[in-house]
Design a protein around this motif. Structure first.
Motif, PDB file in Angstrom:
ATOM      1  N   ILE A 102       8.172  -0.761  27.243  1.00  0.00           N
ATOM      2  CA  ILE A 102       8.995  -1.935  27.538  1.00  0.00           C
ATOM      3  C   ILE A 102      10.465  -1.628  27.285  1.00  0.00           C
ATOM      4  O   ILE A 102      11.331  -1.946  28.113  1.00  0.00           O
ATOM      5  N   LYS A 103      10.767  -0.997  26.170  1.00  0.00           N
ATOM      6  CA  LYS A 103      12.159  -0.647  25.849  1.00  0.00           C
ATOM      7  C   LYS A 103      12.743   0.306  26.896  1.00  0.00           C
ATOM      8  O   LYS A 103      13.903   0.171  27.294  1.00  0.00           O
ATOM      9  N   LYS A 104      11.936   1.272  27.351  1.00  0.00           N
ATOM     10  CA  LYS A 104      12.412   2.209  28.371  1.00  0.00           C
ATOM     11  C   LYS A 104      12.681   1.484  29.691  1.00  0.00           C
ATOM     12  O   LYS A 104      13.677   1.739  30.348  1.00  0.00           O
ATOM     13  N   LEU A 105      11.795   0.583  30.071  1.00  0.00           N
ATOM     14  CA  LEU A 105      11.997  -0.169  31.310  1.00  0.00           C
ATOM     15  C   LEU A 105      13.274  -1.002  31.222  1.00  0.00           C
ATOM     16  O   LEU A 105      14.061  -1.052  32.175  1.00  0.00           O
ATOM     17  N   GLN A 106      13.500  -1.634  30.086  1.00  0.00           N
ATOM     18  CA  GLN A 106      14.719  -2.425  29.898  1.00  0.00           C
ATOM     19  C   GLN A 106      15.953  -1.527  29.895  1.00  0.00           C
ATOM     20  O   GLN A 106      16.993  -1.896  30.440  1.00  0.00           O
ATOM     21  N   HIS A 107      15.830  -0.343  29.302  1.00  0.00           N
ATOM     22  CA  HIS A 107      16.948   0.607  29.273  1.00  0.00           C
ATOM     23  C   HIS A 107      17.394   0.985  30.689  1.00  0.00           C
ATOM     24  O   HIS A 107      18.576   1.185  30.947  1.00  0.00           O
TER      25      HIS A 107
END
Length: 92
Positions: free
Chosen positions: A19-24
């Motif tokens: 999720i954090k990577k997708l948001q990044h």
């Protein structure tokens, strides 16, 4: 190109990293296990490799769907989309 990414990741820690990577990469959550946004082809390859680091191939899955301009015009939505805050990572 507009891209939809959907996932099924069992472990919370790995799911949160995804999720954090997708948001990044600037993608926005559209459902509990789905993100959407514009992403350049060069970044899509980079993101694909980054996401593979956080899944267990025998338990998890990630599907990356490119959406062409013609298909974007045909997207139909019903109901009210869920709203999530930027710092909401854990989905049980």
């Amino acid at each position: 190109m507009l891209t939809i990414i959907i996932y099924d990741i069992k472990e919370t820690n790995n799911r949160n990293k995804v999720i954090k990577k997708l948001q990044h990469y600037g993608l926005k959550r559209i459902q509990k296990s789905a993100f959407m946004g514009d992403i350049k082809l060069s970044y899509k390859k980079e993101l694909t490799l980054a996401l593979q680091e956080n899944i267990q191939a025998n338990k998890d899955s990630i599907i990356i769907i490119p959406v062409c301009n013609t298909c974007q015009e045909k997207i139909i939505t019903h109901g009210t989309p869920l709203k999530y805050t930027e710092d909401e990572y854990v989905i049980e």
